[in-house]
Design a protein around this motif. Structure first.
Motif, PDB file in Angstrom:
ATOM      1  N   UNK A 249       0.831  -1.209   0.000  1.00 48.70           N
ATOM      2  CA  UNK A 249       0.000   0.000   0.000  1.00 48.70           C
ATOM      3  C   UNK A 249       0.862   1.253   0.000  1.00 48.70           C
ATOM      4  N   UNK A 250       2.024   1.211   0.646  1.00 47.67           N
ATOM      5  CA  UNK A 250       2.914   2.375   0.623  1.00 47.67           C
ATOM      6  C   UNK A 250       3.468   2.582  -0.784  1.00 47.67           C
ATOM      7  N   UNK A 251       3.762   1.497  -1.488  1.00 43.07           N
ATOM      8  CA  UNK A 251       4.236   1.610  -2.874  1.00 43.07           C
ATOM      9  C   UNK A 251       3.183   2.281  -3.739  1.00 43.07           C
ATOM     10  N   UNK A 252       1.911   1.909  -3.542  1.00 43.12           N
ATOM     11  CA  UNK A 252       0.831   2.546  -4.290  1.00 43.12           C
ATOM     12  C   UNK A 252       0.747   4.034  -3.959  1.00 43.12           C
ATOM     13  N   UNK A 253       0.902   4.370  -2.685  1.00 38.22           N
ATOM     14  CA  UNK A 253       0.883   5.776  -2.294  1.00 38.22           C
ATOM     15  C   UNK A 253       2.051   6.541  -2.906  1.00 38.22           C
ATOM     16  N   UNK A 254       3.211   5.892  -2.977  1.00 37.25           N
ATOM     17  CA  UNK A 254       4.371   6.543  -3.576  1.00 37.25           C
ATOM     18  C   UNK A 254       4.126   6.824  -5.059  1.00 37.25           C
ATOM     19  N   UNK A 255       3.510   5.891  -5.753  1.00 30.90           N
ATOM     20  CA  UNK A 255       3.193   6.114  -7.169  1.00 30.90           C
ATOM     21  C   UNK A 255       2.223   7.276  -7.327  1.00 30.90           C
ATOM     22  N   UNK A 256       1.209   7.306  -6.456  1.00 29.93           N
ATOM     23  CA  UNK A 256       0.258   8.426  -6.498  1.00 29.93           C
ATOM     24  C   UNK A 256       0.948   9.753  -6.200  1.00 29.93           C
ATOM     25  N   UNK A 257       1.863   9.721  -5.222  1.00 29.45           N
ATOM     26  CA  UNK A 257       2.524  10.970  -4.835  1.00 29.45           C
ATOM     27  C   UNK A 257       3.477  11.458  -5.922  1.00 29.45           C
ATOM     28  N   UNK A 258       4.091  10.523  -6.654  1.00 31.54           N
ATOM     29  CA  UNK A 258       4.945  10.954  -7.775  1.00 31.54           C
ATOM     30  C   UNK A 258       4.143  11.795  -8.760  1.00 31.54           C
ATOM     31  N   UNK A 259       2.954  11.310  -9.097  1.00 30.04           N
ATOM     32  CA  UNK A 259       2.102  12.075 -10.026  1.00 30.04           C
ATOM     33  C   UNK A 259       1.690  13.414  -9.417  1.00 30.04           C
ATOM     34  N   UNK A 260       1.350  13.383  -8.143  1.00 30.92           N
ATOM     35  CA  UNK A 260       0.937  14.620  -7.489  1.00 30.92           C
ATOM     36  C   UNK A 260       2.089  15.626  -7.420  1.00 30.92           C
ATOM     37  N   UNK A 261       3.286  15.121  -7.099  1.00 28.68           N
ATOM     38  CA  UNK A 261       4.449  16.006  -7.022  1.00 28.68           C
ATOM     39  C   UNK A 261       4.736  16.626  -8.386  1.00 28.68           C
ATOM     40  N   UNK A 262       4.567  15.830  -9.456  1.00 27.77           N
ATOM     41  CA  UNK A 262       4.767  16.366 -10.810  1.00 27.77           C
ATOM     42  C   UNK A 262       3.767  17.463 -11.099  1.00 27.77           C
ATOM     43  N   UNK A 263       2.525  17.280 -10.655  1.00 28.11           N
ATOM     44  CA  UNK A 263       1.513  18.319 -10.881  1.00 28.11           C
ATOM     45  C   UNK A 263       1.855  19.596 -10.114  1.00 28.11           C
ATOM     46  N   UNK A 264       2.450  19.442  -8.923  1.00 29.80           N
ATOM     47  CA  UNK A 264       2.866  20.624  -8.159  1.00 29.80           C
ATOM     48  C   UNK A 264       4.013  21.343  -8.866  1.00 29.80           C
ATOM     49  N   UNK A 265       4.932  20.577  -9.426  1.00 23.80           N
ATOM     50  CA  UNK A 265       6.026  21.197 -10.177  1.00 23.80           C
ATOM     51  C   UNK A 265       5.493  21.968 -11.374  1.00 23.80           C
ATOM     52  N   UNK A 266       4.528  21.363 -12.078  1.00 18.69           N
ATOM     53  CA  UNK A 266       3.952  22.017 -13.256  1.00 18.69           C
ATOM     54  C   UNK A 266       3.173  23.282 -12.901  1.00 18.69           C
ATOM     55  N   UNK A 267       2.778  23.396 -11.628  1.00 13.63           N
ATOM     56  CA  UNK A 267       2.026  24.592 -11.208  1.00 13.63           C
ATOM     57  C   UNK A 267       2.897  25.837 -11.179  1.00 13.63           C
ATOM     58  N   UNK A 268       4.184  25.672 -11.368  1.00 20.75           N
ATOM     59  CA  UNK A 268       5.095  26.826 -11.351  1.00 20.75           C
ATOM     60  C   UNK A 268       4.705  27.863 -12.408  1.00 20.75           C
ATOM     61  N   UNK A 269       4.147  27.405 -13.535  1.00 18.35           N
ATOM     62  CA  UNK A 269       3.801  28.355 -14.592  1.00 18.35           C
ATOM     63  C   UNK A 269       2.720  29.333 -14.154  1.00 18.35           C
ATOM     64  N   UNK A 270       1.965  28.955 -13.119  1.00 21.60           N
ATOM     65  CA  UNK A 270       0.948  29.875 -12.613  1.00 21.60           C
ATOM     66  C   UNK A 270       1.592  31.119 -12.000  1.00 21.60           C
ATOM     67  N   UNK A 271       2.727  30.910 -11.328  1.00 24.45           N
ATOM     68  CA  UNK A 271       3.455  32.075 -10.801  1.00 24.45           C
ATOM     69  C   UNK A 271       4.011  32.906 -11.950  1.00 24.45           C
ATOM     70  N   UNK A 272       4.538  32.212 -12.968  1.00 27.81           N
ATOM     71  CA  UNK A 272       5.053  32.929 -14.140  1.00 27.81           C
ATOM     72  C   UNK A 272       3.936  33.713 -14.820  1.00 27.81           C
ATOM     73  N   UNK A 273       2.750  33.176 -14.764  1.00 31.00           N
ATOM     74  CA  UNK A 273       1.607  33.867 -15.365  1.00 31.00           C
ATOM     75  C   UNK A 273       1.341  35.187 -14.642  1.00 31.00           C
ATOM     76  N   UNK A 274       1.397  35.162 -13.303  1.00 30.91           N
ATOM     77  CA  UNK A 274       1.185  36.401 -12.541  1.00 30.91           C
ATOM     78  C   UNK A 274       2.278  37.408 -12.869  1.00 30.91           C
ATOM     79  N   UNK A 275       3.515  36.912 -12.949  1.00 34.89           N
ATOM     80  CA  UNK A 275       4.619  37.818 -13.283  1.00 34.89           C
ATOM     81  C   UNK A 275       4.407  38.457 -14.643  1.00 34.89           C
ATOM     82  N   UNK A 276       3.943  37.658 -15.599  1.00 37.19           N
ATOM     83  CA  UNK A 276       3.720  38.185 -16.944  1.00 37.19           C
ATOM     84  C   UNK A 276       2.605  39.222 -16.945  1.00 37.19           C
TER      85      UNK A 276
END
Length: 583
Positions: A249-276
């Motif tokens: 079950x922890x392995x499954x959570x780790x797989x889910x968190x990898x995807x979630x962490x990637x989505x958080x990284x991709x959210x960086x463009x939202x800050x760039x959007x405000x700057x723009x």
């Protein structure tokens, strides 16, 4: 495997406690360009439940006895009184036929069709907003676009999960993979358009309408407040996530968190959007707001990375602990089913196997102490899953203490069974010798009036030698008589032994170690009454206080006297007496 029976580990090692498992959530900030400002409505989490076993880690329903040992001391057995936990591990297996896999494939295909439709609608609304910018108007569909991208991203995440399951069971999923690849590519193009074109045109609209809007700070405040709220929500979700109960079950959570962490990284463009959007805003409020939001974003990313690292450490410790528990359970299983009845006479082979087991345990002790130190260090460092780590280590400690208790029982059985078989072997030799001596005396000392003096003198000389033999046999018989009073009973241990061989009396048992079942317990040295031994590994007995319970047979001895041994010794005394009479 029960700790007292022939059940397998990770089948019952811990109690029935369960930890809530959340379903994969809607992560609003995705690599597909979804809206990072929308709140997450679901938590992500692991699924499944492997035993240790578990984990059902709290609330023991069967125990051997309590132990306060702080390490896996091999030589402190006399002070060890282990408790009998339930299983540490329960493993849920997915069983599905081809029809089930086809249904999953078809549902996934329909979801990709829905996703494609949402992306088409997104492109249409985005183009309308871009056209509005070209004509000097604000866009109207920002929230609808973000919502469609979020839903499309969720659809693709679910399809990707289904693809993993299909591949696991060997079902063809190449067409779905290719379709997901193209849809992801389409989402990245939309996201890039939003970042490169929409934000630039939106900035131009702010320039054109600066006088009408009154100030940059109003737009800045609205954008940063939305992003601050979203980041706060994400950090709160990270802190509130439950932890898996086993390595799977922890392995499954780790797989889910990898995807979630990637989505958080991709959210960086939202800050760039405000700057723009705020490119021409030179106020102190802008600088402070951007710096604050970037600090919050970096704090969120660090928290996400730290959680993944904690998951990895947690998985490592429970996987290692589970492996050790299963190893101990295997050794336990071998000993619980061993036949200690009169049918198994090869005690030399068992002694060799026991010596090997003790050598393995001495080496295993070092490994377990290192593992316990690792677990204690995680707990000392306030690992978020400290309660589960402690439960696993406690279960391992209990299992270790129990296997050491079993080794003490094995030592007793080896000694008593060896004495048993040696006694009856010696008895056979003595009986054969006594019979030969009687026959010899009857033939050798026959005389009457016709017997010559020379023959009588020869008989007298022979009698002196036979007298010495008789004294030796007398010593052997006396020794057998003394030993017969200390011989245990092995025949009743065999379930196939008939009642006529057991005798009319109740069979009294003696406990070789402490054992606890629910609220019923026997202590080392207690006497019990055998009710049923149809199972080799576990007997039903009446324990202290008249309570019925089941106890592993290895923990019980049928003590002397052994009627068969005593009767045999008495028989040899009678044979010796007859021999003396003949002499």
């Amino acid at each position: 495997m029960s700790q007292h029976g022939s059940q397998t580990m990770l089948n019952r090692r811990v109690s029935e406690r369960r930890y809530p498992v959340q379903s994969p959530g809607n992560f609003s900030a995705r690599s597909d360009g979804g809206d990072v400002f929308l709140p997450m409505h679901h938590q992500f989490g692991g699924v499944g439940g492997q035993r240790v076993s578990g984990a059902q880690m709290h609330g023991l329903t069967e125990s051997r006895s309590e132990t306060n040992n702080s390490n896996f001391g091999y030589r402190t057995l006399q002070q060890s009184k282990p408790s009998r936990p339930l299983d540490v591990f329960e493993q849920t297996q997915y069983v599905s036929g081809g029809d089930s896999m086809k249904k999953r494939h078809d549902i996934s295909f329909v979801m990709t069709e829905d996703c494609a439709g949402k992306l088409t609608e997104t492109e249409k609304l985005l183009q309308q907003d871009l056209n509005s910018f070209d004509h000097g108007h604000f866009g109207r569909y920002r929230h609808q676009i973000d919502g469609l991208l979020r839903d499309a991203g969720d659809d693709l995440a679910n399809v990707e999960d289904n693809i993993a399951i299909l591949q696991q069971y060997g079902y063809p999923a190449e067409s779905l993979q290719e379709r997901v690849f193209h849809l992801r590519k389409q989402m990245r193009i939309i996201a890039k358009t939003i970042s490169d074109r929409w934000t630039v045109r939106s900035k131009s609209m702010y320039n054109l309408n600066q006088r009408e809007s009154g100030s940059w700070d109003e737009g800045l405040s609205r954008s940063t407040n939305e992003l601050f709220t979203w980041i706060k929500q994400q950090k709160g979700l990270l802190d509130s996530q439950e932890w898996g109960v086993d390595a799977t079950s922890v392995e499954q959570q780790m797989n889910n968190h990898r995807r979630h962490h990637k989505s958080l990284e991709d959210a960086r463009w939202k800050i760039d959007k405000i700057k723009s959007e705020q490119h021409d805003n030179h106020s102190s409020n802008y600088k402070e707001a951007i710096e604050a939001i970037e600090n919050e974003y970096e704090s969120m990313m660090k928290a996400s990375g730290d959680r993944f690292d904690q998951m990895r450490k947690f998985q490592d410790i429970i996987q290692a602990t589970s492996n050790e528990i299963m190893w101990i359970n295997d050794r336990e299983e071998e000993e619980l089913v061993f036949d200690w009845s009169d049918k198994n006479t090869n005690m030399i082979q068992k002694q060799e196997a026991f010596s090997m087991l003790m050598s393995q345990l001495e080496e295993k002790e070092k490994q377990l102490n290192r593992l316990k130190q690792d677990g204690d260090q995680l707990v000392a460092n306030n690992h978020p899953a400290s309660d589960k780590i402690e439960a696993y280590i406690d279960t391992l400690q209990t299992q270790w203490s129990w296997i050491l208790q079993l080794t003490k029982c094995i030592e007793v059985h080896l000694k008593e069974n060896s004495n048993y078989f040696q006694f009856f072997e010696d008895a056979q030799v003595t009986e054969s010798s006594l019979k030969k001596m009687q026959d010899s005396l009857r033939k050798k000392y026959i005389c009457d009036r016709s017997t010559s003096l020379q023959q009588l003198e020869k008989m007298i000389a022979e009698s002196e030698k036979d007298k010495e033999k008789i004294h030796e046999y007398k010593r052997q018989v006396s020794n057998l008589v003394n030993k017969s009073k200390k011989i245990v009973q092995l025949k009743p241990r065999n379930p196939s032994t008939g009642l006529e061989q057991r005798g009319p009396n109740q069979i009294i048992l003696k406990a070789l170690c402490d054992y606890k079942q629910d609220q019923r317990a026997v202590q080392r040295g207690n006497e019990c009454i055998l009710l049923n031994n149809s199972q080799r590994s576990k007997w039903r007995v009446i324990g202290p206080g008249g309570m019925e319970m089941e106890v592993p047979s290895i923990c019980l001895l049928i003590p002397p006297p052994n009627p068969g041994a005593i009767d045999l010794a008495s028989k040899y005394e009678a044979m010796l007496h007859d021999s003396l009479h003949i002499f």
